[in-house]
Design a protein around this motif. Structure first.
Motif, short mmCIF file in Angstrom:
data_model
loop_
_atom_site.label_atom_id
_atom_site.label_comp_id
_atom_site.label_asym_id
_atom_site.label_seq_id
_atom_site.Cartn_x
_atom_site.Cartn_y
_atom_site.Cartn_z
N THR A 28 12.92 16.16 -6.66
CA THR A 28 13.19 14.90 -5.96
C THR A 28 12.35 13.76 -6.52
OG1 THR A 28 13.80 16.06 -3.93
CG2 THR A 28 13.05 13.79 -3.70
N GLY A 29 11.16 14.09 -7.00
CA GLY A 29 10.29 13.05 -7.55
C GLY A 29 10.90 12.28 -8.69
N ALA A 30 11.89 12.87 -9.38
CA ALA A 30 12.53 12.17 -10.50
C ALA A 30 13.22 10.89 -10.04
CB ALA A 30 13.53 13.10 -11.18
N ILE A 31 13.70 10.88 -8.80
CA ILE A 31 14.34 9.66 -8.28
C ILE A 31 13.35 8.51 -8.28
CG2 ILE A 31 15.42 8.62 -6.26
CD1 ILE A 31 16.21 11.52 -5.42
N PHE A 32 12.18 8.77 -7.75
CA PHE A 32 11.22 7.69 -7.56
C PHE A 32 10.44 7.37 -8.82
CE2 PHE A 32 12.36 9.50 -3.52
CZ PHE A 32 12.83 8.35 -2.90
N SER A 33 10.27 8.34 -9.70
CA SER A 33 9.72 8.03 -11.02
C SER A 33 10.68 7.11 -11.77
CB SER A 33 9.51 9.32 -11.81
OG SER A 33 8.54 10.13 -11.21
N GLY A 34 11.98 7.38 -11.63
CA GLY A 34 12.98 6.54 -12.29
C GLY A 34 13.00 5.14 -11.74
N LEU B 112 0.85 -1.19 0.00
CA LEU B 112 0.00 0.00 0.00
C LEU B 112 0.89 1.24 0.00
CD1 LEU B 112 -2.65 -1.08 2.66
CD2 LEU B 112 -2.86 -1.18 0.17
N GLY B 113 0.86 1.99 -1.11
CA GLY B 113 1.60 3.23 -1.21
C GLY B 113 2.83 3.13 -2.08
N ALA B 114 2.97 4.07 -3.02
CA ALA B 114 4.12 4.09 -3.94
C ALA B 114 5.04 5.25 -3.61
CB ALA B 114 3.65 4.17 -5.39
N GLY B 115 5.24 5.49 -2.30
CA GLY B 115 6.27 6.42 -1.86
C GLY B 115 7.60 5.70 -1.74
N PRO B 116 8.60 6.31 -1.09
CA PRO B 116 9.92 5.68 -1.00
C PRO B 116 9.90 4.29 -0.40
CG PRO B 116 10.09 8.00 -0.43
CD PRO B 116 8.62 7.71 -0.60
N CYS B 117 9.14 4.06 0.67
CA CYS B 117 9.12 2.74 1.29
C CYS B 117 8.44 1.71 0.40
CB CYS B 117 8.42 2.81 2.64
SG CYS B 117 8.37 1.23 3.51
N GLY B 118 7.25 2.06 -0.13
CA GLY B 118 6.55 1.13 -1.01
C GLY B 118 7.36 0.79 -2.24
N GLY C 144 5.90 8.52 -5.50
CA GLY C 144 6.78 9.40 -4.74
C GLY C 144 6.28 9.75 -3.36
N GLY C 145 4.96 9.75 -3.14
CA GLY C 145 4.42 10.11 -1.83
C GLY C 145 4.90 11.48 -1.40
N LEU C 146 5.45 11.58 -0.20
CA LEU C 146 5.96 12.86 0.31
C LEU C 146 7.26 13.27 -0.39
CD1 LEU C 146 5.32 12.53 4.15
CD2 LEU C 146 4.03 13.89 2.49
N SER C 147 7.78 12.43 -1.26
CA SER C 147 8.97 12.77 -2.05
C SER C 147 8.63 13.00 -3.52
CB SER C 147 10.02 11.65 -1.92
OG SER C 147 10.45 11.53 -0.59
N ALA C 148 7.37 13.25 -3.80
CA ALA C 148 6.96 13.59 -5.17
C ALA C 148 7.31 15.05 -5.47
CB ALA C 148 5.46 13.36 -5.35
N SER C 149 7.23 15.42 -6.73
CA SER C 149 7.47 16.80 -7.16
C SER C 149 6.40 17.20 -8.16
CB SER C 149 8.86 16.95 -7.79
OG SER C 149 9.88 16.55 -6.91
N PHE C 150 6.19 18.52 -8.26
CA PHE C 150 5.13 19.04 -9.11
C PHE C 150 5.62 20.27 -9.87
CE2 PHE C 150 3.39 17.09 -5.31
CZ PHE C 150 2.50 16.16 -5.85
N ILE C 151 5.11 20.43 -11.08
CA ILE C 151 5.42 21.62 -11.88
C ILE C 151 4.17 22.47 -11.95
CG2 ILE C 151 6.16 22.49 -14.14
CD1 ILE C 151 7.62 19.84 -14.56
N ASP C 152 4.28 23.74 -11.55
CA ASP C 152 3.10 24.59 -11.53
C ASP C 152 2.84 25.22 -12.91
OD1 ASP C 152 4.69 26.90 -11.85
OD2 ASP C 152 4.69 27.39 -9.72
#
Length: 450
Positions: A205-211, A6-12, A37-45
């Motif tokens: 930072t989200g690029a790490i977890f997307s990768g 459950l969850g696709a953040g760093p731990c998941g 990414g969860g709390l390590s996601a990134s967004f472009i405004d």
């Protein structure tokens, strides 16, 4: 053996990455959002600025995580030497504050030195965090920095927090070293595991977890919000009506929320979950159409002339955090403010309060204020798990119960341990719990063996 995450953040994603590498067949990740990414996601405004969910820097205690990041980013990252500061009494003090008090005005410097020279009490015997601060830093440093800053960060009474979580989070004071720094006018800034760090060139930072997630795209199911867990039948219930069986479950949801939606949980376990404490955060991104020549990475703000406790010069992490990668035309400040029942904040007013705080703290001129082109707000209901005095016994009770059912709660808010809640810690909690499930190996990170 059906393993569900459950969850696709760093731990998941750490758990998923290890399952992917192991060749295990029957596993899947369910994510509430439509991104990883969860709390390590990134967004472009809409204006082209990139924002993280708070201040993240890439440093690691683990070779395994380093290799995973290298696979995810290749060489597409920048290396930085940390340059962080404390804004106080109209001046800038290099971080760690306690090693660099020579920058303070004379009266405040004298108070801090007097406190250090007259320490009393044994830190090991301190009953709580506030008492520990006084025993380690003395009354002056506590007065000017440690107490006001930590009150802004945590948003809870400091006497309600334990001291066992501290570890490498806080630089301990060496009086002789401080006096030498003052006498020789030395800036002592090398302490800490994040004195050097990396940051992705593009995508935050989200690029790490997307990768990392790109290795197993078919294994992550998005837009699935968990609404119930039938413990007796080992079944997950989702808001869209989907039902999913599991043999083993790794949950990275906030532990209190997970327990709340489980059926058949004993009252003492529910009470233990209800006793856990967390704070919340508001991340305000301010993008400005102007150049900024400032080498600072991030800065701490203990004073009450601004709502935020930390500001990151996000344009210095990567030029691609601003539109077109053009730092000759744009700069960006990412500002973090805590809110909690003990520290309420008006969400509707936080953006303008942040801008005024930047002006008050000397971070933004009135001319630059007129050139703001982006105002971005991220609300984080769960920001930090608070290491309150009574945390560990409830956690032990909850985890013993869940693990007897083949359920492992891990990650920043799954494990509810701030001291092992960084990105690398969280990722490795996921890796190690899979090694436990598949091979019976002992977990290290979640037990504090970092």
């Amino acid at each position: 053996m059906k393993i569900r995450i459950l969850g696709a953040g760093p731990c998941g994603l750490g758990a998923a990455y290890q399952l992917y590498r192991s060749g295990h067949g029957d596993w899947r990740v369910f994510e509430r959002e439509n991104y990883v990414g969860g709390l390590s996601a990134s967004f472009i405004d809409e204006s082209g600025f990139t924002w993280d969910v708070g201040g993240h820097v890439l440093f690691s205690h683990y070779d395994y995580f380093e290799r995973a990041v290298a696979e995810a980013l290749g060489g597409a990252y920048y290396k930085h030497q940390r340059e962080s500061w404390v804004r106080l009494l109209g001046t800038w003090v290099p971080y760690p504050f306690q090693n660099n008090i020579r920058h303070l005005p004379a009266a405040a410097l004298a108070e801090c030195l007097d406190g250090l020279r007259n320490l009393s009490g044994n830190p090991g015997n301190a009953a709580h965090f506030r008492e520990w601060m006084h025993a380690v830093f003395g009354s002056g440093i506590v007065k000017y920095f440690m107490e006001p800053y930590n009150q802004k960060v945590w948003g809870v009474p400091l006497h309600s927090m334990g001291k066992e979580w501290l570890g490498e989070r806080v630089s301990i004071v060496d009086l002789a070293r401080v006096e030498r720094n003052i006498a020789n006018k030395i800036d002592d800034v090398s302490w800490g595991p994040n004195s050097t760090f990396r940051f992705p060139m593009r995508g935050g930072t989200g690029a790490i977890f997307s990768g990392i997630a790109s290795r197993f795209p078919g294994r992550i199911t998005f837009d699935h919000e968990l609404t119930g867990v039938n413990l007796a039948s080992r079944e997950l219930l989702f808001a869209n009506g989907r039902r999913e069986q599991f043999d083993f479950l790794v949950t990275t949801m906030p532990l209190d929320l997970f327990i709340d939606i489980c059926s058949g949980v004993p009252d003492q376990v529910r009470q233990a979950a209800a006793s856990l404490v967390h704070n919340s955060g508001l991340i305000v991104g301010i993008g400005v159409a102007a150049a900024r020549r400032d080498s600072k990475c991030w800065m701490y703000f203990p004073e009450d002339n601004c709502p935020f406790y930390r500001v990151t010069n996000f344009h210095n992490y990567s030029p691609w955090n601003v539109p077109d990668g053009d730092t000759s035309r744009f700069f960006s400040h990412m500002c973090e403010t805590t809110y909690s029942p003990h520290k309420p904040v008006n969400r509707e007013e936080i953006v303008e309060a942040t801008i005024q705080g930047l002006v008050n703290a000397g971070m933004l001129s009135n001319d630059e204020r007129k050139r703001i082109v982006s105002r971005y707000l991220i609300d984080i209901p769960y920001s930090y798990p608070v290491p309150n005095i009574d945390r560990d016994a409830p956690l032990a009770l909850i985890n013993s119960y869940l693990q007897s059912l083949g359920i492992f709660s891990r990650g920043r808010f799954g494990a509810w341990k701030y001291e092992v809640g960084n990105m690398d810690h969280s990722f490795m909690q996921g890796v190690e719990v899979i090694d436990r499930i598949l091979a019976g190996k002992a977990e290290q990170t979640v037990n504090g063996n970092v």
